[in-house]
Design a protein around this motif. Sequence first.
Motif, PDB file in Angstrom:
ATOM      1  N   VAL A  28       0.844  -1.197   0.000  1.00  0.00           N
ATOM      2  CA  VAL A  28       0.000   0.000   0.000  1.00  0.00           C
ATOM      3  C   VAL A  28       0.876   1.242   0.000  1.00  0.00           C
ATOM      4  CG1 VAL A  28      -1.793   1.249   1.248  1.00  0.00           C
ATOM      5  CG2 VAL A  28      -1.795  -1.241   1.247  1.00  0.00           C
ATOM      6  N   GLN A  29       0.536   2.171  -0.879  1.00  0.00           N
ATOM      7  CA  GLN A  29       1.305   3.409  -0.983  1.00  0.00           C
ATOM      8  C   GLN A  29       0.713   4.470  -0.067  1.00  0.00           C
ATOM      9  OE1 GLN A  29       1.502   4.948  -4.934  1.00  0.00           O
ATOM     10  NE2 GLN A  29       2.374   6.917  -4.327  1.00  0.00           N
ATOM     11  N   ASP A  30       1.574   5.172   0.671  1.00  0.00           N
ATOM     12  CA  ASP A  30       1.164   6.296   1.508  1.00  0.00           C
ATOM     13  C   ASP A  30       1.512   7.574   0.759  1.00  0.00           C
ATOM     14  OD1 ASP A  30       0.742   8.267   3.373  1.00  0.00           O
ATOM     15  OD2 ASP A  30       1.653   7.172   5.036  1.00  0.00           O
ATOM     16  N   ALA A  31       0.497   8.268   0.288  1.00  0.00           N
ATOM     17  CA  ALA A  31       0.720   9.466  -0.533  1.00  0.00           C
ATOM     18  C   ALA A  31       1.508  10.535   0.212  1.00  0.00           C
ATOM     19  CB  ALA A  31      -0.620  10.028  -0.988  1.00  0.00           C
ATOM     20  N   SER A  32       1.398  10.556   1.551  1.00  0.00           N
ATOM     21  CA  SER A  32       2.089  11.590   2.326  1.00  0.00           C
ATOM     22  C   SER A  32       3.600  11.406   2.322  1.00  0.00           C
ATOM     23  CB  SER A  32       1.577  11.593   3.767  1.00  0.00           C
ATOM     24  OG  SER A  32       1.931  10.377   4.420  1.00  0.00           O
ATOM     25  N   LEU A  33       4.075  10.219   1.891  1.00  0.00           N
ATOM     26  CA  LEU A  33       5.519   9.950   1.898  1.00  0.00           C
ATOM     27  C   LEU A  33       6.189  10.303   0.581  1.00  0.00           C
ATOM     28  CD1 LEU A  33       5.574   6.518   3.769  1.00  0.00           C
ATOM     29  CD2 LEU A  33       6.031   8.789   4.706  1.00  0.00           C
ATOM     30  N   SER A  36       6.407   6.978  -4.730  1.00  0.00           N
ATOM     31  CA  SER A  36       6.335   5.608  -4.224  1.00  0.00           C
ATOM     32  C   SER A  36       7.549   4.786  -4.652  1.00  0.00           C
ATOM     33  CB  SER A  36       5.062   4.947  -4.741  1.00  0.00           C
ATOM     34  OG  SER A  36       5.039   3.596  -4.388  1.00  0.00           O
ATOM     35  N   ASN A  40       9.206   2.489   0.736  1.00  0.00           N
ATOM     36  CA  ASN A  40       8.323   3.327   1.555  1.00  0.00           C
ATOM     37  C   ASN A  40       6.844   2.941   1.427  1.00  0.00           C
ATOM     38  OD1 ASN A  40       7.405   4.440  -0.825  1.00  0.00           O
ATOM     39  ND2 ASN A  40       8.385   6.432  -0.542  1.00  0.00           N
ATOM     40  N   ARG A  41       6.594   1.728   0.944  1.00  0.00           N
ATOM     41  CA  ARG A  41       5.225   1.222   0.937  1.00  0.00           C
ATOM     42  C   ARG A  41       4.981   0.385   2.186  1.00  0.00           C
ATOM     43  NH1 ARG A  41       4.456  -0.931  -5.275  1.00  0.00           N
ATOM     44  NH2 ARG A  41       5.020   1.015  -6.313  1.00  0.00           N
ATOM     45  N   ALA A  42       3.736   0.360   2.587  1.00  0.00           N
ATOM     46  CA  ALA A  42       3.367  -0.445   3.759  1.00  0.00           C
ATOM     47  C   ALA A  42       2.929  -1.835   3.311  1.00  0.00           C
ATOM     48  CB  ALA A  42       2.226   0.237   4.508  1.00  0.00           C
ATOM     49  N   VAL A  44       0.369  -4.763   4.076  1.00  0.00           N
ATOM     50  CA  VAL A  44      -0.912  -4.931   4.771  1.00  0.00           C
ATOM     51  C   VAL A  44      -1.406  -6.358   4.581  1.00  0.00           C
ATOM     52  CG1 VAL A  44      -3.299  -4.141   4.912  1.00  0.00           C
ATOM     53  CG2 VAL A  44      -1.486  -2.508   4.411  1.00  0.00           C
TER      54      VAL A  44
END
Length: 283
Positions: A28-33, A36, A40-42, A44
Amino acid sequence: PSFAAKLAARQRFTPSASLFAHGLLHLVQDASLGPSTLLNRALVLDERIANHLLGVDGVDSRLAPYAQLVAPQADFATLLLADETKQRLLRFAHPSATSQEQVILYFQGPEGVGKQSTAEALCQERGDTLLVIDCEHFASIDPTLFTATVRLALRESRLQKAALYWKNFDVLLSDDKRTGYEALWRELTNYRGVNFFAGTVVWEPTAALHQSLFVRLEFSLPTYAERMQLWTAAFSAHAIETSLIDVPALANQFRLSGGQIRDAAATARNHAQWRDPEDNQVT
């Protein structure tokens, strides 16, 4: 510890890696980081897998509109099939006999002639449940999501120890559903075990199925003698006394399938109950 080891470890996170190909994990990509990258992806855990591990084992909510988990009720003793046909089907009753190959059983015939009951009886022998996929609704899935939904169905069958029963499969045989048909067979390529397909039209395997064991079994409307059995069994199932019913006349006048006969008996019971709850005898 080394560049080569990092490259090797990266393979665990490709779409074809087991944890991702079977949808156990998602990246999952966190746009705030910002932009991509893999690092830096989570990671899940899939919600259905989390529920399974925690002992909550309902059918995946994404499949719920198209799928139903059925605990087999039918058995071979009650099936209106020739003894020779029953014996041939029983060869698939032991999971060890089908664990190394793909078996496609296509049940052809009108609605209500015992196709699903036969699949249930075979699952009963195997100790499996039955995951029924209604292709009439399944075919309406957005084409971009079709492959992913097929994968969910295959995964659900493994989680539930269930055989797959593709109801109304012939809907996918029309030209406008060709894409879905081909996507289904691509995903089934590596699926081992028994798959039931049910439809009303004649269907023979294409090149995609030449490596599978394919059997087409035709179901027809019951004979007069079989209709007699079906009416009697349907009335018995609803505790309906047959002394005031002319069962031979019913069997002779109406050429119904087994499913239609069961529906008629249930409807008669409901009408009698509505007419007079105290004297609800069916006549």
